[in-house]
Scaffold this motif. Structure first.
Motif, short mmCIF file in Angstrom:
data_model
loop_
_atom_site.label_atom_id
_atom_site.label_comp_id
_atom_site.label_asym_id
_atom_site.label_seq_id
_atom_site.Cartn_x
_atom_site.Cartn_y
_atom_site.Cartn_z
N UNK A 25 -30.65 -22.73 11.09
CA UNK A 25 -30.21 -22.21 9.80
C UNK A 25 -31.41 -21.65 9.03
N UNK A 26 -31.26 -20.44 8.53
CA UNK A 26 -32.28 -19.87 7.64
C UNK A 26 -31.89 -20.12 6.17
N UNK A 27 -30.64 -19.82 5.84
CA UNK A 27 -30.19 -20.06 4.46
C UNK A 27 -28.71 -20.44 4.45
N UNK A 28 -28.30 -21.09 3.39
CA UNK A 28 -26.88 -21.34 3.15
C UNK A 28 -26.58 -21.02 1.70
N UNK A 29 -25.50 -20.32 1.47
CA UNK A 29 -25.06 -19.97 0.13
C UNK A 29 -23.59 -20.34 0.01
N UNK A 30 -23.19 -21.00 -1.09
CA UNK A 30 -21.78 -21.37 -1.23
C UNK A 30 -21.15 -20.44 -2.26
N UNK A 31 -19.99 -19.89 -1.93
CA UNK A 31 -19.34 -19.02 -2.91
C UNK A 31 -18.39 -19.86 -3.76
N UNK A 32 -18.10 -19.35 -4.95
CA UNK A 32 -17.21 -20.10 -5.86
C UNK A 32 -15.80 -20.18 -5.28
N UNK A 33 -15.50 -19.17 -4.42
CA UNK A 33 -14.15 -19.13 -3.84
C UNK A 33 -13.93 -20.22 -2.79
N UNK A 34 -14.92 -21.09 -2.59
CA UNK A 34 -14.70 -22.23 -1.70
C UNK A 34 -15.03 -22.00 -0.25
N UNK A 35 -15.96 -21.13 0.06
CA UNK A 35 -16.46 -21.03 1.44
C UNK A 35 -17.97 -20.78 1.38
N UNK A 36 -18.63 -20.82 2.54
CA UNK A 36 -20.09 -20.70 2.55
C UNK A 36 -20.55 -19.60 3.50
N UNK A 59 -15.35 -30.46 9.05
CA UNK A 59 -16.57 -31.08 8.53
C UNK A 59 -17.19 -30.26 7.39
N UNK A 60 -16.35 -29.44 6.71
CA UNK A 60 -16.90 -28.55 5.67
C UNK A 60 -17.67 -29.32 4.59
N UNK A 61 -17.01 -30.31 3.99
CA UNK A 61 -17.67 -31.05 2.91
C UNK A 61 -18.74 -31.98 3.46
N UNK A 62 -18.41 -32.66 4.57
CA UNK A 62 -19.30 -33.71 5.06
C UNK A 62 -20.58 -33.13 5.68
N UNK A 63 -20.48 -31.96 6.31
CA UNK A 63 -21.68 -31.45 7.00
C UNK A 63 -22.06 -30.02 6.61
N UNK A 64 -21.09 -29.11 6.70
CA UNK A 64 -21.44 -27.69 6.48
C UNK A 64 -22.13 -27.50 5.12
N UNK A 65 -21.60 -28.13 4.10
CA UNK A 65 -22.19 -27.96 2.77
C UNK A 65 -23.51 -28.73 2.59
N UNK A 66 -23.89 -29.47 3.64
CA UNK A 66 -25.19 -30.18 3.56
C UNK A 66 -26.28 -29.41 4.33
N UNK A 67 -25.91 -28.31 5.00
CA UNK A 67 -26.88 -27.60 5.84
C UNK A 67 -27.99 -26.99 5.01
N UNK A 68 -29.20 -27.13 5.50
CA UNK A 68 -30.36 -26.53 4.81
C UNK A 68 -31.23 -25.83 5.86
N UNK A 69 -32.24 -25.11 5.37
CA UNK A 69 -33.13 -24.37 6.27
C UNK A 69 -33.70 -25.29 7.34
N UNK A 70 -33.66 -24.83 8.59
CA UNK A 70 -34.26 -25.60 9.68
C UNK A 70 -33.28 -26.42 10.49
N UNK A 71 -32.07 -26.66 9.96
CA UNK A 71 -31.07 -27.43 10.73
C UNK A 71 -30.66 -26.62 11.96
#
Ligand code: 4AD
Ligand code: MG
Length: 466
Positions: A25-36, A59-71
């Protein structure tokens, strides 16, 4: 499910296919519309691919939204046409698995820009950055071109020894290789070391060049080249010197200095042309982000099309004497040109690659062919803008008597070189060759200003980490 590279997934031809991608992962951005949006890279190309991860993923809440650079993750999904700027495709994720997390508190490669010095301290992680990924791909492309170029022309690739007892360049910059215990020797204060107790029965070193051995094969098989690591214990902390670097050394029998210059010019042009055509995305990156004048691509393209200048050393000295710049080192006939002189010639005066030849014999090694003037030898250096000397070579002295007298002049023991002089005793032929410093070539093609940043793990005075 088919695994494909990010490079292939970024190509329009993959639109509509369902496949698996794996990367970091290089970056993660979450949109207000409820997806990333997750950008991932797997090293196959400069650009990333964007993954659209919807909230419906289990696993959207439990994992996807926790992803950060380097994962590191795996994503299965469908490649879609992208409406986004600068990207033709994106992937709509059906499933995302996390292989490994990268704690954002401690992972060094955060979004901000790091200095090249800082990145050198993280040489194990820097290939994950845009710059070092691009350097690795360009370096690989150059290595591939080198083999292709020589193979196409019927050269044999030979492997010369890494450990040797002879100092090819005679500059005394060798790393000694020994199995003797230095700390015990220090304790015993031994005055005269007996090399009979050493592994090779005589002082041995890491090679500074495979040339002398390559000559033996050229004088049997005609056209050969080496491509291997070389080592120099010169204590110069410059942006052009490494203690361990890779050198390509072609050697050709029945060839003189002109043939050597022709080969060197054709060779360099081929490397540059291949980099332009095969690494265009990376070169655009270097052009925009690394090259100070954003003219890298233009420079390389012009060089591929134009002729190199060929100039005798004596004429170069005349040009330098007339130059209206103040050099740190004064110029006079007979000096070893300094990098400031070389760069003046190639960057300011000619503004293109220059092959200097016929150097004073006093500043060059014993093996170079002596000219009739008895003052110069048939040496050549290829100089390029931004880097300076990229190639050094010569026609070799193939006349036994002159070779032996040159060895005496330089205080070399002829007996140590018995096998080298044998080549002149039995079926001697005019022959010539040169050495290209791989890292200097990579520097030139990428505009990277420090040679430590074009080799994965640089070895320099005081630094052998990793
Ligand atoms: O000019 P050099 O010392 O030539 C030789 O070693 C000859 N035996 C080659 C031959 O004729 N077969 O080195 C050749 C090239 C230089 O032009 C430079 O590009 C590179 O090797 N080089 C270095 N690169 C990185 N770090 C160093 N310390 C280097 N020393 C030389
Ligand atoms: Mg040289």
């Amino acid at each position: 499910m088919e695994k494909i590279s990010v490079k292939d997934a970024r190509d329009e031809s993959s639109i509509g296919s369902t496949c698996q991608l794996q990367g970091w992962v290089r970056t993660r951005r979450d949109s207000k519309a409820g997806f990333s949006f997750i950008e991932i890279n797997d090293g196959s190309s400069q650009g990333n691919i964007q993954i659209i991860a919807e909230a419906a993923l289990e696993n959207y809440e439990s994992e996807v939204r926790q992803l950060t650079a380097g994962c590191s993750i795996s994503v299965e999904g469908e490649i879609k046409e992208s409406g986004g700027r600068g990207q033709k495709t994106e992937m709509l994720a059906q499933k995302i698995c996390v292989y490994g997390w990268a704690d954002p508190e401690t992972y060094p490669l955060q979004k901000k820009r790091h200095s090249m010095e800082k990145l050198r301290e993280w040489a194990h992680l820097r290939p994950r950055t845009n710059t070092f990924g691009a350097v690795a791909r360009v370096r690989n492309c150059i290595c591939n071109s080198i083999h292709q170029f020589y193979q196409e022309q019927g050269f044999l690739y030979i492997n010369t020894p890494v450990i040797t007892a002879s100092d090819c360049e005679g500059a005394g910059e060798m790393f000694q290789v020994t199995t003797m215990k230095l700390d015990e020797i220090a304790k015993q204060k031994i005055e005269n070391l007996n090399y009979r107790f050493d592994f090779f029965d005589k002082p041995s070193y890491l090679t500074v060049s495979g040339q002398l051995e390559a000559e033996t094969y050229a004088c049997a098989l005609g056209k050969v080249y080496t491509f291997g690591p070389t080592f120099r214990a010169e204590n110069s902390n410059t942006s052009r010197h490494l203690a361990e670097f890779w050198m390509i050394e072609p050697e050709v029998a029945f060839a003189d200095l002109n043939d050597n210059m022709d080969l060197a010019e054709k060779f360099l042009k081929r490397i540059f042309a291949d980099a332009l055509s095969k690494c265009s995305e990376d070169l655009e990156f270097f052009n925009e982000r690394i090259d100070e004048t954003k003219s890298l691509i233009e420079r390389l393209s012009t060089i591929v099309e134009s002729e190199f200048v060929r100039l005798p050393y004596t004429e170069a000295v005349e040009i330098l004497l007339k130059a209206d710049v103040k050099f740190d080192y004064a110029v006079e006939w007979g000096i070893d040109l300094q990098s400031e002189h070389e760069r003046y010639l190639t960057e300011k005066h000619f503004e293109k690659p220059v092959i200097l030849f016929d150097y004073p014999k006093t500043i060059k090694p014993f093996y170079m062919y002596c000219n009739d003037d008895d003052k110069t030898v048939r040496a050549m250096d290829v100089l390029v803008p931004g880097v300076g000397e990229i190639i050094g070579g010569s026609q070799r002295e193939h006349r036994l008597d002159i070779l032996e007298s040159r060895m005496k002049d330089q205080d070399l023991d002829i007996n140590d070189y018995w096998w080298y002089t044998d080549l002149r005793k039995y079926g001697t032929v005019p022959h010539a060759g040169f050495g290209l410093g791989l890292e200097r070539a990579v520097q030139f093609v990428t505009s990277m200003s420090n040679i430590r940043d074009v080799i994965p793990f640089p070895r320099t005075p005081g630094n052998a980490e990793f």
